[in-house]
Design an enzyme around this catalytic site. Structure first.
Site, mmCIF file in Angstrom:
data_model
loop_
_atom_site.group_PDB
_atom_site.id
_atom_site.type_symbol
_atom_site.label_atom_id
_atom_site.label_comp_id
_atom_site.label_asym_id
_atom_site.label_seq_id
_atom_site.Cartn_x
_atom_site.Cartn_y
_atom_site.Cartn_z
ATOM 1 N N ASP A 180 0.811 -1.214 0.000
ATOM 2 C CA ASP A 180 0.000 0.000 0.000
ATOM 3 C C ASP A 180 0.848 1.269 0.000
ATOM 4 O OD1 ASP A 180 -2.135 -1.686 0.211
ATOM 5 O OD2 ASP A 180 -2.962 -0.794 2.034
ATOM 6 N N HIS A 228 -6.073 3.144 -3.898
ATOM 7 C CA HIS A 228 -5.971 3.392 -2.454
ATOM 8 C C HIS A 228 -6.291 4.851 -2.136
ATOM 9 C CE1 HIS A 228 -5.055 2.039 1.508
ATOM 10 N NE2 HIS A 228 -3.885 2.665 1.638
ATOM 11 N N HIS A 260 -5.051 9.436 0.683
ATOM 12 C CA HIS A 260 -5.039 8.588 1.876
ATOM 13 C C HIS A 260 -5.833 9.199 3.045
ATOM 14 C CE1 HIS A 260 -3.452 5.720 4.876
ATOM 15 N NE2 HIS A 260 -3.091 4.984 3.827
ATOM 16 N N HIS A 271 3.671 -2.391 3.078
ATOM 17 C CA HIS A 271 3.701 -1.038 2.511
ATOM 18 C C HIS A 271 4.992 -0.812 1.747
ATOM 19 C CE1 HIS A 271 0.804 -0.823 5.819
ATOM 20 N NE2 HIS A 271 0.224 0.161 5.162
#
Length: 279
Positions: free
Chosen positions: A99, A150, A154, A244
């Site tokens: 991510d 995503h 964020h 990540h």
């Protein structure tokens, strides 16, 4: 065992699983039950003893049947009330997801490791990271990885209006299409925070919500060995692993992948990407 023999073994595993996927029944994504969006379970911390073969944990899941590069699926997915947490089908398949990227400091190293072992993964990218790193998304497309949405910046989607949620997701769909060549078929809410509006808008944009089964908690920088232990302890058919490749110092995540990926492969896991099946 010599290096060339190991690589041959891995290629044989991949080829065999691909043949099963082509011949088997069509795989589907499995949802969870319950009234609330389920929280992915965090595995226990701590390093795993070296040289012990991995065994399936309590996650007795079945992986998705079907392998190959991303493909476009016609039609709009259903509006779900919970995110998908795992994949189901046949074989010992696991999915690795990363991510917050792409980040030129860490994403290339992750891609290099995946390429070395001929493994594909999923990258849930933030739209604001893409314009200056379009070459990395182009490489993901060339190497068969799946790129998911995503959001743009964020945010915590549950605190946004429907208009803001749509903007976050739609802008990211657009920039992914430009850099990757296809609109995303998957999305993941930042912080794992979902609500009805998020599910509805994601479906309207043609995306399925994918969460995770095993959280490495690598963003806390717990140490490379701890990250490796969390992946190995949580390894089981159908598991979706969260890591990540941006959002902070991800050097531990890069080193951990180099350690746990060959161990997963040598333990008989096929690490690949899910394929959405048309209803």
């Amino acid at each position: 065992m010599q290096k060339d023999q190991l690589l041959t073994r891995r290629r044989t595993l991949i080829a065999g699983a691909a043949a099963l996927g082509a011949a088997g029944a069509a795989g589907v994504l499995a949802t969870v039950t319950g009234d609330r969006a389920a929280r992915p379970a965090a595995p226990a911390a701590g390093a795993r003893a070296a040289h012990h073969p991995l065994k399936p944990s309590a996650y007795r899941l079945q992986p998705l049947t079907g392998y190959g590069p991303p493909r476009t699926v016609a039609g709009r997915p259903p509006v779900r009330s919970e995110p998908l947490l795992r994949v189901s089908g046949r074989g010992r398949v696991m999915v690795l997801t990363f991510d917050d990227g792409p980040d030129p400091r860490y994403t290339p190293d992750i891609l290099d490791t995946l390429a070395r072992y001929e493994v594909r993964a999923m990258f849930f990218v933030c739209g604001e990271m893409v314009p200056h790193n379009q070459d990395l998304l182009a490489r993901m497309a060339d190497e068969g990885h799946v790129v998911g949405n995503h959001t743009w910046s964020h945010p915590l989607l549950t605190r946004l209006s429907r208009g803001r949620i749509r903007s976050e997701l739609e802008r990211t769909c657009d920039v992914i299409e430009t850099a990757y060549g296809e609109r995303p078929e998957w999305f993941r809410a930042p912080y794992g925070a979902w609500n009805r509006a998020t599910f509805q808008i994601g479906a309207e944009l043609g995306m399925e919500p994918l969460a995770w089964t095993v959280d490495t908690l690598d963003w806390t920088e717990p140490g490379t060995r701890t990250i490796v232990g969390r992946v190995e302890d949580g390894a089981a058919p159908g598991v979706v692993v969260l890591s990540h490749d941006a959002g902070g110092d991800r050097s531990q995540s890069v080193r951990a992948l180099r350690a746990y990926l060959p161990e997963l492969l040598d333990s008989g896991y096929l690490v690949t990407v899910p394929r959405r099946q048309q209803a």
